[in-house]
Motif scaffolding. Structure first.
Motif, short mmCIF file in Angstrom:
data_model
loop_
_atom_site.label_atom_id
_atom_site.label_comp_id
_atom_site.label_asym_id
_atom_site.label_seq_id
_atom_site.Cartn_x
_atom_site.Cartn_y
_atom_site.Cartn_z
N TYR A 50 0.84 -1.21 0.00
CA TYR A 50 0.00 0.00 0.00
C TYR A 50 0.88 1.26 0.00
CZ TYR A 50 -3.32 3.53 1.55
OH TYR A 50 -4.09 4.66 1.63
N HIS A 51 1.83 1.30 0.90
CA HIS A 51 2.68 2.48 1.00
C HIS A 51 3.57 2.64 -0.22
CE1 HIS A 51 1.37 3.94 4.86
NE2 HIS A 51 1.29 2.69 5.24
N ASN A 52 4.07 1.55 -0.77
CA ASN A 52 4.87 1.64 -2.00
C ASN A 52 4.02 2.12 -3.18
OD1 ASN A 52 7.22 0.82 -0.75
ND2 ASN A 52 7.00 -1.31 -1.34
N THR A 53 2.78 1.65 -3.26
CA THR A 53 1.88 2.08 -4.33
C THR A 53 1.57 3.57 -4.21
OG1 THR A 53 0.89 -0.13 -4.46
CG2 THR A 53 -0.38 1.68 -5.42
N SER A 54 1.33 4.03 -2.97
CA SER A 54 1.03 5.46 -2.82
C SER A 54 2.21 6.33 -3.16
CB SER A 54 0.58 5.83 -1.42
OG SER A 54 0.57 4.87 -0.51
N ILE A 55 3.41 5.86 -2.89
CA ILE A 55 4.60 6.63 -3.25
C ILE A 55 4.77 6.65 -4.77
CG2 ILE A 55 7.13 6.63 -3.15
CD1 ILE A 55 6.79 5.53 -0.24
N ALA A 56 4.64 5.48 -5.40
CA ALA A 56 4.82 5.38 -6.86
C ALA A 56 3.74 6.18 -7.60
CB ALA A 56 4.78 3.92 -7.29
N ALA A 57 2.51 6.13 -7.13
CA ALA A 57 1.40 6.80 -7.80
C ALA A 57 1.34 8.28 -7.47
CB ALA A 57 0.09 6.14 -7.43
N GLY A 58 1.87 8.65 -6.33
CA GLY A 58 1.79 10.03 -5.88
C GLY A 58 0.43 10.38 -5.30
N SER A 59 -0.40 9.36 -5.08
CA SER A 59 -1.71 9.58 -4.48
C SER A 59 -2.16 8.32 -3.77
CB SER A 59 -2.73 9.98 -5.54
OG SER A 59 -2.86 8.96 -6.50
N LYS A 60 -3.07 8.51 -2.84
CA LYS A 60 -3.61 7.38 -2.07
C LYS A 60 -5.11 7.60 -1.89
CE LYS A 60 -2.11 9.45 2.31
NZ LYS A 60 -1.92 10.78 1.77
N PRO A 61 -5.84 6.59 -1.45
CA PRO A 61 -7.29 6.73 -1.30
C PRO A 61 -7.71 7.92 -0.44
CG PRO A 61 -6.72 4.44 -1.21
CD PRO A 61 -5.41 5.20 -1.22
N GLY A 62 -6.94 8.26 0.56
CA GLY A 62 -7.26 9.39 1.41
C GLY A 62 -7.20 10.74 0.69
N ASP A 63 -6.64 10.75 -0.52
CA ASP A 63 -6.55 11.98 -1.31
C ASP A 63 -7.81 12.24 -2.13
OD1 ASP A 63 -3.95 12.37 -0.39
OD2 ASP A 63 -3.05 11.33 -2.10
N CYS A 64 -8.76 11.33 -2.09
CA CYS A 64 -10.00 11.47 -2.86
C CYS A 64 -10.72 12.76 -2.46
CB CYS A 64 -10.90 10.27 -2.61
SG CYS A 64 -12.52 10.38 -3.40
N TYR A 83 -16.03 3.36 -0.73
CA TYR A 83 -15.00 2.33 -0.62
C TYR A 83 -13.62 2.96 -0.43
CZ TYR A 83 -18.28 -1.36 -2.08
OH TYR A 83 -19.32 -2.26 -2.16
N LEU A 84 -13.34 4.05 -1.12
CA LEU A 84 -12.04 4.71 -0.94
C LEU A 84 -11.88 5.20 0.50
CD1 LEU A 84 -11.62 6.71 -4.26
CD2 LEU A 84 -10.27 4.75 -3.49
N LYS A 85 -12.94 5.67 1.10
CA LYS A 85 -12.88 6.09 2.50
C LYS A 85 -12.54 4.90 3.40
CE LYS A 85 -16.19 9.88 2.35
NZ LYS A 85 -17.53 10.32 2.78
N GLU A 86 -13.19 3.76 3.13
CA GLU A 86 -12.94 2.56 3.93
C GLU A 86 -11.50 2.08 3.78
OE1 GLU A 86 -15.91 -0.46 3.11
OE2 GLU A 86 -17.51 1.02 3.21
N GLN A 89 -9.24 4.47 5.64
CA GLN A 89 -9.34 4.27 7.08
C GLN A 89 -8.56 3.04 7.52
OE1 GLN A 89 -13.57 4.18 7.72
NE2 GLN A 89 -13.71 6.40 7.95
N LYS A 90 -8.63 2.00 6.73
CA LYS A 90 -7.97 0.75 7.10
C LYS A 90 -6.45 0.86 6.98
CE LYS A 90 -8.38 -3.50 8.39
NZ LYS A 90 -8.86 -3.80 9.71
N PHE A 91 -5.97 1.38 5.85
CA PHE A 91 -4.53 1.39 5.61
C PHE A 91 -3.81 2.61 6.19
CE2 PHE A 91 -5.66 -1.76 2.43
CZ PHE A 91 -4.64 -2.67 2.59
N GLU A 92 -4.52 3.69 6.39
CA GLU A 92 -3.86 4.88 6.89
C GLU A 92 -4.03 5.04 8.39
OE1 GLU A 92 -5.04 8.15 4.28
OE2 GLU A 92 -4.84 6.80 2.57
N SER A 93 -4.58 4.02 9.02
CA SER A 93 -4.73 4.06 10.48
C SER A 93 -3.44 3.60 11.13
CB SER A 93 -5.89 3.16 10.92
OG SER A 93 -5.56 1.81 10.72
N SER A 94 -3.25 4.03 12.33
CA SER A 94 -2.00 3.72 13.03
C SER A 94 -1.90 2.27 13.47
CB SER A 94 -1.86 4.63 14.24
OG SER A 94 -2.94 4.45 15.11
N ASP A 95 -3.02 1.56 13.55
CA ASP A 95 -2.96 0.19 14.05
C ASP A 95 -2.41 -0.81 13.03
OD1 ASP A 95 -5.35 0.60 12.63
OD2 ASP A 95 -6.38 -1.02 13.67
N LEU A 96 -2.43 -0.48 11.74
CA LEU A 96 -1.86 -1.39 10.74
C LEU A 96 -0.38 -1.12 10.50
CD1 LEU A 96 -4.27 -1.98 7.73
CD2 LEU A 96 -3.45 -3.58 9.42
#
Length: 110
Positions: A50-64, A83-86, A89-96
């Motif tokens: 997830y983090h590698n994809t967001s770096i490569a793409a320059g965007s992540k679901p939270g940027d919607c 779904y992007l919000k979900e 929330q799942k990947f950008e939360s501190s617990d993961l």
């Protein structure tokens, strides 16, 4: 069996990505979310991807920005914005993604 374990029924046609002003790789993130939902053990590989994809793409679901362009072009009529919000929330939360000890943070930032 697979369909039962699929949280988001995205077919990865990528119609949604062409009009996205934030250039979010929506099908990739949905596939990753589905993979995470099927995982019963460690989720570290999905979090890293997830983090590698967001770096490569320059965007992540939270940027919607919730413009709805993606939903207009989705042949499955999925509620992509929700779904992007979900996913965010799942990947950008501190617990993961575990936090580093404060000693390491100081060492890295210097």
């Amino acid at each position: 069996m697979i369909r039962q374990n699929t949280a988001i029924a995205c077919i990865a046609c990528e119609y949604c990505t062409s009009g996205c002003p934030q250039n979010i790789m929506i099908p990739s993130y949905f596939a990753l979310y589905n993979s995470l939902k099927r995982t019963t053990g460690s989720s570290s590989s999905q979090v890293l991807y997830y983090h590698n994809t967001s770096i490569a793409a320059g965007s992540k679901p939270g940027d919607c920005i919730a413009c709805g362009q993606c939903e207009k072009s989705c042949p499955q009529h999925l509620p992509i914005r929700q779904y992007l919000k979900e996913v965010a929330q799942k990947f950008e939360s501190s617990d993961l993604f575990p936090k580093m000890p404060s000693q390491l943070k100081r060492g890295i930032s210097q």
